[in-house]
Design a protein around this motif. Structure first.
Motif, PDB file in Angstrom:
ATOM      1  N   LEU A 248       5.986   2.444   7.513  1.00 45.53           N
ATOM      2  CA  LEU A 248       5.891   2.781   6.102  1.00 45.53           C
ATOM      3  C   LEU A 248       6.672   4.068   5.864  1.00 45.53           C
ATOM      4  CD1 LEU A 248       4.728   2.482   3.231  1.00 45.53           C
ATOM      5  CD2 LEU A 248       2.771   3.829   4.013  1.00 45.53           C
TER       6      LEU A 248
ATOM      7  N   TYR B 143       7.970  -1.245   5.194  1.00 45.36           N
ATOM      8  CA  TYR B 143       7.411  -0.976   3.875  1.00 45.36           C
ATOM      9  C   TYR B 143       7.859   0.389   3.376  1.00 45.36           C
ATOM     10  CZ  TYR B 143       4.265  -4.757   5.177  1.00 45.36           C
ATOM     11  OH  TYR B 143       3.745  -5.966   5.575  1.00 45.36           O
TER      12      TYR B 143
ATOM     13  N   TRP C  82      -0.635   0.307  -0.181  1.00 43.91           N
ATOM     14  CA  TRP C  82      -0.662   1.185   0.989  1.00 43.91           C
ATOM     15  C   TRP C  82      -2.056   1.181   1.603  1.00 43.91           C
ATOM     16  CZ3 TRP C  82       0.737   7.103   0.621  1.00 43.91           C
ATOM     17  CH2 TRP C  82       0.682   7.684   1.883  1.00 43.91           C
TER      18      TRP C  82
END
Length: 90
Positions: free
Chosen positions: A30, A50, A77
């Motif tokens: 992420l 992501y 998230w």
């Protein structure tokens, strides 16, 4: 063990960049905050990585320029964290 690797800055990305080559199929990356600038120079992000769309927009980055990244919001998230057994904030 599924691990979510969270990068928030240039420095955090530099500390954890070696992990990108060692990710398993269950692991995820992420990018958020200033770590999103890595998209401009790095090509090693696997499909399925992501990034937080609001953070990109706040930095003048257009998510449409990076179709290999899955763009998420803050609620996503939280879901992403819940899907992994652990999370490492580099």
């Amino acid at each position: 063990m599924a691990i979510l690797h969270v990068f928030s800055s240039f420095q955090s990305f530099q500390r954890g960049r070696n992990v990108l080559a060692e990710l398993t199929a269950d692991d995820s990356v992420l990018l958020r905050a200033d770590a999103l600038y890595q998209l401009l120079s790095e090509t090693g992000f696997a499909s399925g990585s992501y990034a937080v769309a609001a953070d990109a927009l706040a930095r003048g980055l257009d998510p449409a320029q990076f179709p290999h990244i899955e763009w998420i919001d803050y609620d996503d998230w939280v879901e992403l964290v819940m899907q992994h057994q652990s999370s490492i904030d580099w």
